[in-house]
Scaffold this motif. Sequence first.
Motif, PDB file in Angstrom:
ATOM      1  N   MET A  28       0.855  -1.192   0.000  1.00 22.77           N
ATOM      2  CA  MET A  28       0.000   0.000   0.000  1.00 22.77           C
ATOM      3  C   MET A  28       0.888   1.239   0.000  1.00 22.77           C
ATOM      4  O   MET A  28       2.097   1.156   0.268  1.00 22.77           O
ATOM      5  CB  MET A  28      -0.912   0.013   1.229  1.00 22.77           C
ATOM      6  CG  MET A  28      -0.183   0.212   2.544  1.00 22.77           C
ATOM      7  SD  MET A  28      -1.321   0.247   3.946  1.00 22.77           S
ATOM      8  CE  MET A  28      -0.224   0.804   5.254  1.00 22.77           C
ATOM      9  N   TYR A  29       0.275   2.377  -0.327  1.00 27.02           N
ATOM     10  CA  TYR A  29       1.018   3.630  -0.202  1.00 27.02           C
ATOM     11  C   TYR A  29       1.149   3.986   1.271  1.00 27.02           C
ATOM     12  O   TYR A  29       0.229   3.806   2.061  1.00 27.02           O
ATOM     13  CB  TYR A  29       0.302   4.754  -0.954  1.00 27.02           C
ATOM     14  CG  TYR A  29       0.377   4.641  -2.458  1.00 27.02           C
ATOM     15  CD1 TYR A  29       1.610   4.624  -3.103  1.00 27.02           C
ATOM     16  CD2 TYR A  29      -0.770   4.557  -3.240  1.00 27.02           C
ATOM     17  CE1 TYR A  29       1.692   4.519  -4.491  1.00 27.02           C
ATOM     18  CE2 TYR A  29      -0.703   4.462  -4.612  1.00 27.02           C
ATOM     19  CZ  TYR A  29       0.535   4.431  -5.230  1.00 27.02           C
ATOM     20  OH  TYR A  29       0.624   4.318  -6.604  1.00 27.02           O
ATOM     21  N   SER A  30       2.320   4.479   1.614  1.00 33.27           N
ATOM     22  CA  SER A  30       2.577   4.835   3.011  1.00 33.27           C
ATOM     23  C   SER A  30       1.655   5.970   3.462  1.00 33.27           C
ATOM     24  O   SER A  30       1.471   6.959   2.721  1.00 33.27           O
ATOM     25  CB  SER A  30       4.035   5.280   3.193  1.00 33.27           C
ATOM     26  OG  SER A  30       4.917   4.246   2.819  1.00 33.27           O
ATOM     27  N   PRO A  31       1.039   5.850   4.631  1.00 32.58           N
ATOM     28  CA  PRO A  31       0.166   6.927   5.136  1.00 32.58           C
ATOM     29  C   PRO A  31       0.939   8.241   5.306  1.00 32.58           C
ATOM     30  O   PRO A  31       2.130   8.239   5.637  1.00 32.58           O
ATOM     31  CB  PRO A  31      -0.309   6.385   6.489  1.00 32.58           C
ATOM     32  CG  PRO A  31      -0.142   4.894   6.384  1.00 32.58           C
ATOM     33  CD  PRO A  31       1.071   4.694   5.525  1.00 32.58           C
ATOM     34  N   VAL A  32       0.266   9.357   5.066  1.00 35.38           N
ATOM     35  CA  VAL A  32       0.867  10.684   5.210  1.00 35.38           C
ATOM     36  C   VAL A  32      -0.079  11.573   6.008  1.00 35.38           C
ATOM     37  O   VAL A  32      -1.283  11.317   6.095  1.00 35.38           O
ATOM     38  CB  VAL A  32       1.146  11.327   3.831  1.00 35.38           C
ATOM     39  CG1 VAL A  32       2.206  10.563   3.076  1.00 35.38           C
ATOM     40  CG2 VAL A  32      -0.143  11.418   3.007  1.00 35.38           C
ATOM     41  N   GLU A  33       0.449  12.642   6.569  1.00 32.24           N
ATOM     42  CA  GLU A  33      -0.363  13.580   7.337  1.00 32.24           C
ATOM     43  C   GLU A  33      -0.722  14.793   6.474  1.00 32.24           C
ATOM     44  O   GLU A  33      -0.440  15.943   6.806  1.00 32.24           O
ATOM     45  CB  GLU A  33       0.390  14.002   8.605  1.00 32.24           C
ATOM     46  CG  GLU A  33       0.638  12.857   9.558  1.00 32.24           C
ATOM     47  CD  GLU A  33       1.373  13.306  10.827  1.00 32.24           C
ATOM     48  OE1 GLU A  33       1.724  14.505  10.922  1.00 32.24           O
ATOM     49  OE2 GLU A  33       1.590  12.440  11.696  1.00 32.24           O
ATOM     50  N   TRP A  34      -1.334  14.504   5.328  1.00 30.28           N
ATOM     51  CA  TRP A  34      -1.772  15.555   4.418  1.00 30.28           C
ATOM     52  C   TRP A  34      -3.287  15.656   4.491  1.00 30.28           C
ATOM     53  O   TRP A  34      -3.975  14.740   4.948  1.00 30.28           O
ATOM     54  CB  TRP A  34      -1.366  15.242   2.970  1.00 30.28           C
ATOM     55  CG  TRP A  34       0.098  15.146   2.719  1.00 30.28           C
ATOM     56  CD1 TRP A  34       1.104  15.411   3.582  1.00 30.28           C
ATOM     57  CD2 TRP A  34       0.708  14.736   1.491  1.00 30.28           C
ATOM     58  NE1 TRP A  34       2.327  15.205   3.000  1.00 30.28           N
ATOM     59  CE2 TRP A  34       2.121  14.787   1.691  1.00 30.28           C
ATOM     60  CE3 TRP A  34       0.257  14.332   0.246  1.00 30.28           C
ATOM     61  CZ2 TRP A  34       3.037  14.454   0.702  1.00 30.28           C
ATOM     62  CZ3 TRP A  34       1.157  14.007  -0.742  1.00 30.28           C
ATOM     63  CH2 TRP A  34       2.548  14.065  -0.513  1.00 30.28           C
ATOM     64  N   ASP A  35      -3.786  16.796   3.939  1.00 29.63           N
ATOM     65  CA  ASP A  35      -5.244  16.889   3.781  1.00 29.63           C
ATOM     66  C   ASP A  35      -5.632  16.188   2.497  1.00 29.63           C
ATOM     67  O   ASP A  35      -4.787  15.871   1.643  1.00 29.63           O
ATOM     68  CB  ASP A  35      -5.694  18.357   3.785  1.00 29.63           C
ATOM     69  CG  ASP A  35      -5.030  19.156   2.685  1.00 29.63           C
ATOM     70  OD1 ASP A  35      -5.168  18.785   1.497  1.00 29.63           O
ATOM     71  OD2 ASP A  35      -4.315  20.126   3.027  1.00 29.63           O
ATOM     72  N   LEU A  36      -6.913  15.929   2.327  1.00 34.95           N
ATOM     73  CA  LEU A  36      -7.399  15.144   1.187  1.00 34.95           C
ATOM     74  C   LEU A  36      -7.077  15.820  -0.143  1.00 34.95           C
ATOM     75  O   LEU A  36      -6.718  15.150  -1.122  1.00 34.95           O
ATOM     76  CB  LEU A  36      -8.909  14.913   1.319  1.00 34.95           C
ATOM     77  CG  LEU A  36      -9.552  14.055   0.225  1.00 34.95           C
ATOM     78  CD1 LEU A  36      -8.931  12.666   0.197  1.00 34.95           C
ATOM     79  CD2 LEU A  36     -11.066  13.952   0.432  1.00 34.95           C
ATOM     80  N   ASP A  37      -7.215  17.163  -0.195  1.00 34.81           N
ATOM     81  CA  ASP A  37      -6.957  17.863  -1.456  1.00 34.81           C
ATOM     82  C   ASP A  37      -5.519  17.664  -1.906  1.00 34.81           C
ATOM     83  O   ASP A  37      -5.240  17.479  -3.109  1.00 34.81           O
ATOM     84  CB  ASP A  37      -7.251  19.362  -1.280  1.00 34.81           C
ATOM     85  CG  ASP A  37      -8.740  19.634  -1.101  1.00 34.81           C
ATOM     86  OD1 ASP A  37      -9.544  18.776  -1.545  1.00 34.81           O
ATOM     87  OD2 ASP A  37      -9.097  20.669  -0.515  1.00 34.81           O
ATOM     88  N   SER A  38      -4.585  17.697  -0.958  1.00 35.20           N
ATOM     89  CA  SER A  38      -3.165  17.502  -1.311  1.00 35.20           C
ATOM     90  C   SER A  38      -2.914  16.089  -1.813  1.00 35.20           C
ATOM     91  O   SER A  38      -2.142  15.878  -2.765  1.00 35.20           O
ATOM     92  CB  SER A  38      -2.275  17.788  -0.094  1.00 35.20           C
ATOM     93  OG  SER A  38      -2.412  19.117   0.333  1.00 35.20           O
TER      94      SER A  38
END
Length: 532
Positions: A97-107
Amino acid sequence: MLHSSLATEVVTMVEFGDLIRAVGEFGLYQKLVVLWISLPMLLNILQIVSQEFMVVDVPHYCNTDWIRAVGPNLTEEEQLNLTLPRDANGDYEQCIMYSPVEWDLDSIVAYGLNATEKCSNGWVYPTAQPPSLLTEFDLVCDRKDLSDVSQSIYMVGLLIGAIICGPLSDRIGRRPVLLISIYGHCLFSLAIAFLPNFTLYIIFRCIMATAASGILITTVPLATEWVGVSYRPIAVVVSQCCFAVALMILAGLSYGIRNWRLLEIAGSAPMFALFFYYWVLPESARWLVTKGKIEEAKKYLKKAASINKRTIPPELLDQLKGETQTKSGSILDLLRKKHLLRMTLIMMCAWFMDSLVYYGLSLNVTGFGLDIYLTQLAFGAVELPGRLSCIYLLQWFGRKKVQAVLLLLAGLMCLITVGIPEDQAVAITILAVIGKFASCASFSTSYIYAAELFPTVIRQSGMGLCSMAARVAGIIAPLILILQDIHSAIPMAVFGGASVLGGLLCFLLPETRGVELPDDTVTDKQQNISKL
């Protein structure tokens, strides 16, 4: 003086053969004995291969619910598109899977995700289906080999059972060991259906396998020691035909019951019906005589004669006295005496190769490219003629030739499949079915052959050693299947090569066709066998 002692022991053997003939070599009583030992074997085999139908591969992918924290309104398809990479065929990767990130959905939508990692929060199984071992305990990706490891640990249980139950049966008798094994199998096989985690599942299956091994190796001597010389193959083979029936039943059960816990209950609960064995299961009269329990042996012999509507001449019963009993033996006799040591080592090798190719094919039911339920049905159906043919083959050609040729045939079928392209699933399955035919027939021959070679006083110990060799092969077989990740041809090449080697070694064994069972460990009887 020594010559006189040996002569007395030979007379004992002949006298007991005369008693069996007087009782009836294969009358109603012996047929009931074969029935009693067949039923637990039928239910026993269900547990050995049933796991293969509890871990059938299903679509799965990493659990990526982490994105729901920033996109709670995402559809499932949108979530998968954003969090899972695709393979070369355009399908979602099952183990990355893609590694989780602390971005908002739009990013995340604008820039996408690039870094990948293995599944860190479990897996999702999108198709609706009853729980299986695979889905309930996540036996996928890096954990997929745990299924094969579990089967190997089950075989360790069979090995422990062979170590314990063989010598114990020679010491305390066939009947008590078989009863303990049946009742232990009942309790632990049913308990497995209610276990909460895979670790406990493995432990309980190992304990259950110990009891299963007691059933497998105790039933054969009990059958052979109650029947006449010419009926030994029939008694053993008929009881082992239950293996074939069980495999066909398993194909139907597993097709109709996809919930692994219900399948476990369906395969184990009927064993509780065998609690009445405490009152009907007999002890081996031949074993009782070797232990000096003459009166108890007479009781069983008279009961057998009564059920068979025969009368034992009083003078024959009078000959069963304490001074005619054979001396006791121990498992060390198999190591100390050259004729027994050579025979034991070769027979252990034959059992090892039998087990390796038999379980290698049986546990690879998902690896031949066709529907697993049809493959299992074919494997079960081919065992019936495979085992029944032994009755005639052993009478016509003797034990040695049949054992050797069947192992060679099984090995050649495995080796031929190595050269067949993987997309020829039908051809590979046909060859595997022929190999299964030869391997199951060879396994039945091994049980008969070993029971005839080893003396009564250490028959169970000898068969226990052979069973130990078979269980070591059973432990190795699932691990060899893991090597198909390196190259798909490796497992079948190993199974085939080992079986061919075992077949060649069997030509060094003595012949036992038409020979009375040996009761003691002196060399005279074995020398007579080797001259045939």
